[in-house]
Design an enzyme around this catalytic site. Structure first.
Site, short mmCIF file in Angstrom:
data_model
loop_
_atom_site.label_atom_id
_atom_site.label_comp_id
_atom_site.label_asym_id
_atom_site.label_seq_id
_atom_site.Cartn_x
_atom_site.Cartn_y
_atom_site.Cartn_z
N ARG A 1 13.61 28.21 50.63
CA ARG A 1 12.59 28.19 51.68
C ARG A 1 12.98 29.16 52.80
NH1 ARG A 1 9.29 23.86 52.24
NH2 ARG A 1 8.15 25.34 53.55
N GLN B 1 6.06 27.06 50.35
CA GLN B 1 6.87 26.36 49.35
C GLN B 1 6.85 27.11 48.03
OE1 GLN B 1 8.72 23.25 49.54
NE2 GLN B 1 9.47 24.14 47.62
N ARG C 1 1.59 23.48 60.42
CA ARG C 1 1.44 22.42 59.40
C ARG C 1 0.41 21.45 59.93
NH1 ARG C 1 5.98 19.06 56.16
NH2 ARG C 1 5.92 21.07 55.09
N HIS D 1 0.19 24.75 50.02
CA HIS D 1 1.56 24.85 50.56
C HIS D 1 2.15 26.19 50.10
CE1 HIS D 1 5.16 23.68 52.44
NE2 HIS D 1 5.55 22.66 51.69
N CYS E 1 9.50 19.99 45.29
CA CYS E 1 9.54 20.57 46.64
C CYS E 1 10.31 19.68 47.61
CB CYS E 1 8.13 20.85 47.15
SG CYS E 1 7.12 19.39 47.41
N ASP F 1 5.84 16.25 42.15
CA ASP F 1 5.70 16.10 43.60
C ASP F 1 5.32 14.64 43.84
OD1 ASP F 1 5.45 16.58 46.34
OD2 ASP F 1 3.44 17.43 46.18
N1 CP Z 1 9.05 20.69 50.88
C1 CP Z 1 8.69 20.57 52.18
O1 CP Z 1 7.75 21.19 52.66
O2 CP Z 1 9.49 19.72 52.88
P1 CP Z 1 9.20 19.18 54.37
O3 CP Z 1 7.93 18.39 54.30
O4 CP Z 1 10.39 18.35 54.71
O5 CP Z 1 9.04 20.35 55.28
N1 NVA Z 2 2.31 17.04 48.54
C1 NVA Z 2 3.30 16.74 49.55
C2 NVA Z 2 4.20 17.90 49.78
C3 NVA Z 2 5.30 17.63 50.78
C4 NVA Z 2 6.16 18.83 51.03
C5 NVA Z 2 2.60 16.33 50.83
O1 NVA Z 2 1.63 16.98 51.22
O2 NVA Z 2 3.03 15.35 51.46
#
Ligand code: CP
Ligand code: NVA
Length: 310
Positions: A298, A136, A106, A133, A270, A230
């Site tokens: 997930r 997700q 990430r 993502h 998400c 989101d």
């Molecule tokens: N939805 C998601 O990716 O959650 P986190 O950022 O908590 O991993």
């Molecule tokens: N769009 C959000 C998704 C979090 C899971 C972010 O990138 O923070």
């Protein structure tokens, strides 16, 4: 079964429709097996580096559990550990490959994970970048299939920022033949090249998918089977939060907006959700909200993905 062994997953555009379906089918099968406590580790003795340069609850917990279920030892690292102290991407990757058989990352810029993948001789999986993502959306598609019985022809309306989630929903929706409607304020649209790529995927594979952009949430949500939101300010955009709350003021998903969707529509997010901003309590806590099924999936989607890659 398509062969995903040794492959990267940086965006859903890396998969064919058949490969994506293979992940979803395995995820469902393993989910049922998991519920029956009938799990068989498939990659015993392997290790994975799970690197989080941004915070995570769901992704970290679900990848760590997925690894454990598969017999893969997870090594979770943060920005203190990896890509720190000015160590180059090249050197970091060359070191990690001596220890692990998989990198899950990430990070911020998507170009960072692309650079990691270029240097790595082991598979690299995207656990979220500023632009995509994919893991997700694997879970989201599994969740939609469970609740709607199908993916092809399902209308998904996304309301909010044209961000990493929007991009992955468009690519995933294109691969499975969904009608993806996106409503954003002017200036917050998804990237034009990703919209074009999603449309190209739909045309190349003849999935029947469409991607349509709107500015009015009511237009996008009309008769939708799935309504998605989101956060308005993603990780890394914290300084823009106040300006974004103003820009997105009329993009909150509330009950009157949900009433424009199909009467059997589900709500998805998400998470983490910002209650009172992109969604009101009445919607996210409603019986038609499937956000915790989505979070559970997930684990199942990623366990399937890792078992196919390893
Ligand atoms: N939805 C998601 O990716 O959650 P986190 O950022 O908590 O991993
Ligand atoms: N769009 C959000 C998704 C979090 C899971 C972010 O990138 O923070």
């Amino acid at each position: 079964m398509q062969n995903l062994i040794g492959r990267d997953l940086l965006t859903l555009g890396d998969l064919t429709p058949e490969e994506l379906q293979a992940v979803l089918i395995r995820a469902k099968a393993q989910k049922l097996a998991h519920r029956n406590a009938n799990k068989a580790p498939v990659a015993t003795g392997q290790s994975a580096a799970l690197i989080f340069m941004k915070p995570s609850l769901r992704t970290r917990a679900s990848f760590e559990l997925a690894c454990r279920d598969l017999g893969v030892h997870p090594i979770v690292m943060g920005p203190q550990d990896a890509f720190s102290r000015n160590e180059t991407v090249h050197d970091t990757v060359k070191v990690l490959e001596r220890y692990v058989q998989l990198i899950v990352l990430r990070t911020f810029a998507h170009s960072h994970i692309e650079e990691v993948a270029e240097h790595a001789s082991i598979p690299v999986v995207n656990a979220l970048t500023d632009d995509y993502h994919p893991c997700q959306v694997l879970a989201d598609l599994l969740t939609i299939k469970e609740h709607k019985g199908a993916l092809q022809g399902v209308k998904l309306a996304y309301v909010g920022d044209g961000n990493n989630m929007t991009h992955s929903l468009m690519l995933g929706g294109a691969l499975v033949g969904m009608q993806v409607a996106v409503a954003t304020p002017v200036g917050y649209e998804p990237r034009a090249d990703v919209v074009a790529r999603a449309r190209e995927i739909a045309a190349t594979y003849g999935t029947g998918a469409s991607v349509t952009l709107y500015n009015d949430p009511k237009d996008a949500v009309a008769s939708a089977d799935v309504v998605v939101s989101d956060t308005w300010a993603s990780m890394g955009q914290e300084a823009e939060h106040a300006a974004r709350v103003r820009a997105f003021e009329t993009y909150t998903i509330d009950t009157p907006l949900m009433q424009r969707a199909d009467s059997r529509a589900i709500f998805m997010h998400c998470l983490p959700a910002h209650r009172g901003e992109e969604v009101v309590d009445e919607v996210i806590d409603a019986p038609y909200s499937v956000v915790f099924d989505e979070a559970e999936n997930r684990l199942h989607a990623q366990r399937a993905l890792l078992s196919l890659i390893l």
